[in-house]
Design a protein around this motif. Structure first.
Motif, mmCIF file in Angstrom:
data_model
loop_
_atom_site.group_PDB
_atom_site.id
_atom_site.type_symbol
_atom_site.label_atom_id
_atom_site.label_comp_id
_atom_site.label_asym_id
_atom_site.label_seq_id
_atom_site.Cartn_x
_atom_site.Cartn_y
_atom_site.Cartn_z
ATOM 1 N N GLU A 110 0.855 -1.184 0.000
ATOM 2 C CA GLU A 110 0.000 0.000 0.000
ATOM 3 C C GLU A 110 0.892 1.234 0.000
ATOM 4 O O GLU A 110 1.910 1.272 0.696
ATOM 5 C CB GLU A 110 -0.887 0.010 1.258
ATOM 6 C CG GLU A 110 -1.971 -1.045 1.254
ATOM 7 C CD GLU A 110 -2.830 -0.970 2.502
ATOM 8 O OE1 GLU A 110 -3.774 -0.175 2.524
ATOM 9 O OE2 GLU A 110 -2.535 -1.703 3.461
ATOM 10 N N ARG A 142 8.932 -0.486 7.186
ATOM 11 C CA ARG A 142 8.446 -1.760 7.733
ATOM 12 C C ARG A 142 9.039 -2.931 6.968
ATOM 13 O O ARG A 142 9.424 -3.936 7.544
ATOM 14 C CB ARG A 142 6.921 -1.838 7.642
ATOM 15 C CG ARG A 142 6.188 -0.929 8.604
ATOM 16 C CD ARG A 142 4.679 -1.057 8.403
ATOM 17 N NE ARG A 142 3.992 0.095 8.956
ATOM 18 C CZ ARG A 142 3.618 0.193 10.241
ATOM 19 N NH1 ARG A 142 3.861 -0.787 11.066
ATOM 20 N NH2 ARG A 142 3.012 1.284 10.680
ATOM 21 N N GLN A 176 11.251 -18.201 4.021
ATOM 22 C CA GLN A 176 11.033 -17.644 5.343
ATOM 23 C C GLN A 176 10.829 -16.127 5.263
ATOM 24 O O GLN A 176 9.927 -15.584 5.881
ATOM 25 C CB GLN A 176 12.203 -18.003 6.266
ATOM 26 C CG GLN A 176 12.078 -17.514 7.704
ATOM 27 C CD GLN A 176 10.787 -17.885 8.418
ATOM 28 O OE1 GLN A 176 10.282 -17.111 9.213
ATOM 29 N NE2 GLN A 176 10.229 -19.056 8.140
ATOM 30 N N LYS A 184 7.476 -15.204 3.511
ATOM 31 C CA LYS A 184 6.324 -15.381 4.407
ATOM 32 C C LYS A 184 6.256 -14.262 5.452
ATOM 33 O O LYS A 184 5.177 -13.762 5.763
ATOM 34 C CB LYS A 184 6.446 -16.713 5.145
ATOM 35 C CG LYS A 184 6.064 -17.931 4.323
ATOM 36 C CD LYS A 184 6.382 -19.165 5.146
ATOM 37 C CE LYS A 184 5.803 -20.441 4.591
ATOM 38 N NZ LYS A 184 6.181 -21.581 5.461
ATOM 39 N N GLN A 185 7.415 -13.905 5.982
ATOM 40 C CA GLN A 185 7.426 -12.838 6.988
ATOM 41 C C GLN A 185 6.990 -11.506 6.371
ATOM 42 O O GLN A 185 6.239 -10.749 6.990
ATOM 43 C CB GLN A 185 8.814 -12.697 7.631
ATOM 44 C CG GLN A 185 9.264 -13.916 8.446
ATOM 45 C CD GLN A 185 8.495 -14.112 9.742
ATOM 46 O OE1 GLN A 185 7.640 -13.300 10.109
ATOM 47 N NE2 GLN A 185 8.771 -15.200 10.440
ATOM 48 N N HIS A 242 5.093 -11.131 3.843
ATOM 49 C CA HIS A 242 3.681 -11.219 3.524
ATOM 50 C C HIS A 242 2.797 -10.936 4.735
ATOM 51 O O HIS A 242 1.663 -10.478 4.608
ATOM 52 C CB HIS A 242 3.352 -12.598 2.945
ATOM 53 C CG HIS A 242 2.100 -12.594 2.144
ATOM 54 N ND1 HIS A 242 2.051 -12.121 0.867
ATOM 55 C CD2 HIS A 242 0.836 -12.941 2.457
ATOM 56 C CE1 HIS A 242 0.816 -12.193 0.421
ATOM 57 N NE2 HIS A 242 0.056 -12.690 1.366
ATOM 58 N N LYS A 243 3.336 -11.199 5.916
ATOM 59 C CA LYS A 243 2.558 -10.966 7.142
ATOM 60 C C LYS A 243 2.350 -9.485 7.432
ATOM 61 O O LYS A 243 1.463 -9.127 8.203
ATOM 62 C CB LYS A 243 3.277 -11.605 8.333
ATOM 63 C CG LYS A 243 2.897 -13.045 8.546
ATOM 64 C CD LYS A 243 3.846 -13.731 9.493
ATOM 65 C CE LYS A 243 3.741 -13.241 10.915
ATOM 66 N NZ LYS A 243 4.588 -14.059 11.815
ATOM 67 N N LEU A 244 3.206 -8.631 6.870
ATOM 68 C CA LEU A 244 3.021 -7.194 7.132
ATOM 69 C C LEU A 244 1.661 -6.775 6.581
ATOM 70 O O LEU A 244 1.289 -7.137 5.461
ATOM 71 C CB LEU A 244 4.143 -6.382 6.473
ATOM 72 C CG LEU A 244 5.537 -6.628 7.047
ATOM 73 C CD1 LEU A 244 6.588 -5.900 6.212
ATOM 74 C CD2 LEU A 244 5.617 -6.178 8.504
ATOM 75 N N ILE A 245 0.967 -6.018 7.390
ATOM 76 C CA ILE A 245 -0.417 -5.673 7.045
ATOM 77 C C ILE A 245 -0.499 -4.892 5.731
ATOM 78 O O ILE A 245 -1.428 -5.071 4.960
ATOM 79 C CB ILE A 245 -1.062 -4.841 8.195
ATOM 80 C CG1 ILE A 245 -0.898 -5.543 9.548
ATOM 81 C CG2 ILE A 245 -2.515 -4.493 7.889
ATOM 82 C CD1 ILE A 245 -1.665 -6.817 9.740
ATOM 83 N N ASN A 246 0.489 -4.032 5.472
ATOM 84 C CA ASN A 246 0.428 -3.186 4.277
ATOM 85 C C ASN A 246 0.940 -3.861 3.011
ATOM 86 O O ASN A 246 0.974 -3.250 1.951
ATOM 87 C CB ASN A 246 1.242 -1.894 4.494
ATOM 88 C CG ASN A 246 0.784 -1.111 5.703
ATOM 89 O OD1 ASN A 246 1.557 -0.876 6.619
ATOM 90 N ND2 ASN A 246 -0.480 -0.709 5.702
ATOM 91 N N VAL A 247 1.367 -5.098 3.140
ATOM 92 C CA VAL A 247 1.892 -5.808 1.969
ATOM 93 C C VAL A 247 0.768 -6.573 1.278
ATOM 94 O O VAL A 247 0.079 -7.368 1.904
ATOM 95 C CB VAL A 247 3.038 -6.756 2.366
ATOM 96 C CG1 VAL A 247 3.427 -7.657 1.194
ATOM 97 C CG2 VAL A 247 4.234 -5.952 2.849
ATOM 98 N N ILE A 248 0.593 -6.296 -0.011
ATOM 99 C CA ILE A 248 -0.492 -6.935 -0.760
ATOM 100 C C ILE A 248 -0.011 -8.233 -1.397
ATOM 101 O O ILE A 248 -0.718 -9.219 -1.438
ATOM 102 C CB ILE A 248 -1.002 -5.990 -1.886
ATOM 103 C CG1 ILE A 248 -1.293 -4.595 -1.346
ATOM 104 C CG2 ILE A 248 -2.200 -6.592 -2.616
ATOM 105 C CD1 ILE A 248 -2.491 -4.483 -0.466
#
Lengths: 589, 160
Positions: B10, B18, B59, B62-63, B65-71
């Motif tokens: 985003e 981040r 690894q 996946k990490q 991808h867990k960030l909320i702003n990552v689409i």
């Protein structure tokens, strides 16, 4: 119809809309508009802790016992900085906590203004997400998202930084019904093909073991776990974070694994042919040397966080999903297939180990010993005296915590509050206050050490003033006990900076100074009456137990060693020599 | 082992931090980083070339991808993607050697964007190996300054 209110009023409305009934808040300059708005709330009780760290730990304790998000509110600068340990603690243990920090005005952000700190920058690595709200109009959406993120998927703390001009500014208030987070879509449902694979392994396994953790508690999957364990007669080991999710008086419960696990627990992991890992993360305190951990087992790993699967240990069947859902799915498949348990011999073997290598201490009849007061005995007595009443056990960190793990028998989910991943000394007392706020009906006991309790002892005032009758049982050995134990074992008994005089402070007088009840115990024969007096007292109490100073927590796996190599406890021997041949043949083909 | 990750995020303040701080925290080195908006102005694309000694790339994806702003996070396979980098070289060039340098630039289809009394500035784009090859040749003349954008990349067209 638009509803024109201030940011601070909106923030309080958001909290009310989220069903927040208690908030732990410490005011200060730029937080005042929010505290002023809170003054009018009839739905939210504001509890003033004595330190912002205490506020976050209390919110954390509240969340652990209720399953609902805990909320803390603090001012900018030092207030915000003091939340860091609490946030990191909640992050490591995946606890839903929402922390609201006030911030200096947007006009002066970045100018090193008085009590300015870049708290969103600082807390990026220790929050699931955080927000700096720059416009009052953005506040409701940020609040809605914060609560959503904190409580869904793998839960965790979320911080919202609110500049003072935002809380003073006006907006047309409407609390959003839903969130729009295109980058956040947790997977709840396990893949059906993976579930079938897991089921196939479970039906074939001869030596299966359920290794379960905090994820099962978080998902509310205690019932499904029990169903699976009982249906297939699979022994269950709960990690420290998973404690209370499975009744510890159940014949299939085989203790806590890892560094201070019982020998029989660690042997069972070592010998298992199938490890069903649910809501766990293969933490180093559980696994010891990774290569040797469950090395004979196929591994099924169920977790809502895909990044945990395969992080530390390769797995055979990964299942991303909510523990409750996936366990229910596995149980349904097993029932459909008419699966029957094949573990009778295996359960017998583990029971045999349990008899041969029990947890033990003291070496003789400790109850009859009038001189030596063992810390483990105190925990056993707490367990016995509280077994018929609703009780929440909180702990500090160190030996006290490990003895609580080993000797208290938990029976109901969410009755265990202990700092896992971060190992935060000083967590127990403020967390107990939060737990008591969430469970007013329960007896809340903080099993403490004389070191840890001094880290947040100021919260005794919070407990007293706000009517949280928590009971603190100090296993007072005059040392930072776990540090001393490591120094004894690995540093040639050189007790560098780990000695705390047992009589300083005088914990009884200290309790009295706060208007609480205090009692000292020096002999085993006095334990029950002192505990009972404390439990019966209408208010917070301290029981200062002067225990054997140099007692160690055993068994112990040395750091980096394989978990079947344990120090202390009943001497072990190779598994093959422990059991009769017939039994061995039956279980190990 | 180097990997190219294409991360769609985003377009909000603080998102880059981040993402990049996560790499450092999880023990991954960032070799290059390029950020810009996408066809959708609310989204940015971060192209990261990174390396890690032992940890599997999965690894870090996946990490991230867990960030909320990552689409979206995608590891780009070099054979399945188009990769480009832009570079500016300011090269030592006495008037008598200027010609040679311009010749080399032409071979690489690079552009002369500035000429000084004792220097030539060249702009070039290409895949990383082409840029590396030019850099190697220009070193013989003396590179006074160099700026590389870091790689940007997109998957090839066939999957739409």
């Amino acid at each position: 119809m638009s509803d024109r209110i201030t940011g601070a009023e909106a923030l309080v409305r958001c909290l009310e809309a989220e069903g927040v009934d208690v908030l732990f808040g410490y005011p200060g300059g730029v937080a005042l508009p929010i505290f002023d708005a809170l003054y009018d709330s009839t739905k939210i009780r504001t509890v003033l802790p004595r330190h912002e760290q205490g506020a976050v730990h209390a919110a954390d304790g509240y969340a652990r016992v209720t399953g609902r998000p805990g909320v803390a509110l603090v001012t900018s600068g030092p207030g915000a900085a003091n939340t860091i340990t609490g946030l990191a603690n909640a992050y490591m243990d995946s606890i839903p906590v929402v922390v609201i920090t006030a911030q200096v005005s947007t006009a002066v952000i970045g100018t090193d203004a008085f009590q300015e700190i870049d708290i969103t920058g600082i807390t990026v690595p220790i929050t699931k997400h955080n927000y700096l709200v720059k416009n009052a109009s953005e506040l409701p959406e940020a609040m809605k998202e914060a609560f959503h993120i904190a409580t869904t998927g793998r839960p965790g703390p979320v911080l919202i930084d609110v500049p003072v001009d935002v809380s003073k500014g006006e907006l047309d208030f409407k609390y959003p019904d839903s969130v729009n987070l295109p980058g956040y879509k947790p997977t709840y449902k396990g893949h059906s093909k993976q579930i079938k694979q897991a089921v196939s392994l479970i039906t074939r396994a001869r030596r299966p073991l359920l290794y379960v953790g905090g994820g099962v508690l978080a998902s509310g999957g205690a019932k499904e776990l029990k169903e699976l364990a009982e249906l297939m007669q699979i022994p269950v080991t709960t990690t420290m974070m998973g404690k209370s999710v499975f009744p510890e008086d159940h014949h299939l419960w085989i203790g806590m694994p890892g560094m201070h696990g019982a020998k029989y627990t660690n042997y069972a992991i070592t010998e298992a042919d199938l490890l069903i890992a649910v809501g766990v993360r293969f933490d180093d305190r559980v696994t010891g040397k990774l290569a040797a951990f469950a090395s004979k087992a196929k591994i099924v790993h169920i977790d809502v966080d895909p990044a945990e699967i395969g992080k530390n240990k390769p797995v055979d069947v990964p299942i991303v999903g909510d523990a409750k859902n996936v366990l229910a799915g596995i149980v349904a498949e097993l029932r459909k297939a008419g699966a029957e348990p094949k573990t009778e011999a295996w359960v017998k073997v583990v029971d045999e180990w349990r008899k041969q290598f029990p947890l033990h201490y003291g070496g003789h009849d400790v109850a009859a010993d009038h001189e030596q007061l063992y810390p483990q005995y105190v925990v056993q007595r707490i367990s016995e005296l509280t077994k018929d009443r609703p009780t929440v056990i909180c702990t500090e960190v160190g030996q006290n915590q490990m003895w609580a793990c080993q000797y208290y028998t938990l029976r109901h989910p969410r009755t265990w509050v202990s700092s896992g991943g971060l190992g935060t000394m000083g967590f127990g007392l403020p967390a107990a206050i939060g737990a008591q706020a969430g469970r007013p009906d329960a007896l809340v006991v903080d099993i403490a050490g004389d070191g840890s309790i001094q880290m947040n002892i100021q919260e005794l005032a919070t407990a007293k003033v706000n009517g949280f009758p928590v009971k603190i049982v100090i296993l007072n050995n005059g040392y930072l006990g776990m540090v001393r134990q490591w120094q004894e074992l690995f540093y040639g008994r050189r007790y560098s900076a780990s000695v705390l005089p047992q009589d300083c402070p005088d914990f009884v007088k200290l309790a009295e100074a706060f208007g609480c009840f205090g009692v000292r115990v020096e002999r085993p024969g006095d334990v029950d009456s002192a505990l009972q007096a404390a439990f019966d007292f209408d208010g917070p109490a301290i029981v200062d137990c002067r225990v054997v100073p140099e007692e160690c927590v055993y068994p112990m796996v040395a750091p980096g060693a394989s978990i079947d190599e344990m120090l202390g406890g009943v001497p072990g021997c190779p598994v093959s020599e422990m059991l009769d041949d017939e039994l061995l043949e039956e279980v190990w083909e | 082992m180097k990997h190219t990750l294409s991360v769609v995020v985003e377009n909000k303040p603080g998102v880059l931090t981040r993402v990049t701080s996560l790499f450092a925290r999880r023990g991954f080195n960032i070799d290059s980083l390029a950020v810009g908006t996408t066809e959708d102005p609310t989204l940015s694309r971060i192209t990261i070339v990174c390396s890690a000694a032992d940890t599997p790339i999965e690894q870090i994806t996946k990490q991230v991808h867990k960030l909320i702003n990552v689409i979206k996070v995608q590891e780009l396979d070099p054979s399945e993607s188009v990769e480009r980098e832009l570079v500016l070289f300011k090269i030592n060039a006495a008037p008598e050697r200027r010609h040679e340098i311009i010749e080399i630039a032409n071979v690489f289809r690079a552009k002369i964007v500035d000429v000084g009394r004792n220097s030539v500035t060249i702009e070039a784009t290409g895949a990383t190996d082409k840029v590396d090859a030019m850099e190697d040749l220009f070193r013989a003349y003396g590179i006074k300054e160099m700026a590389r954008t870091g790689k940007i990349a997109l998957t090839r067209g066939r999957e739409g």
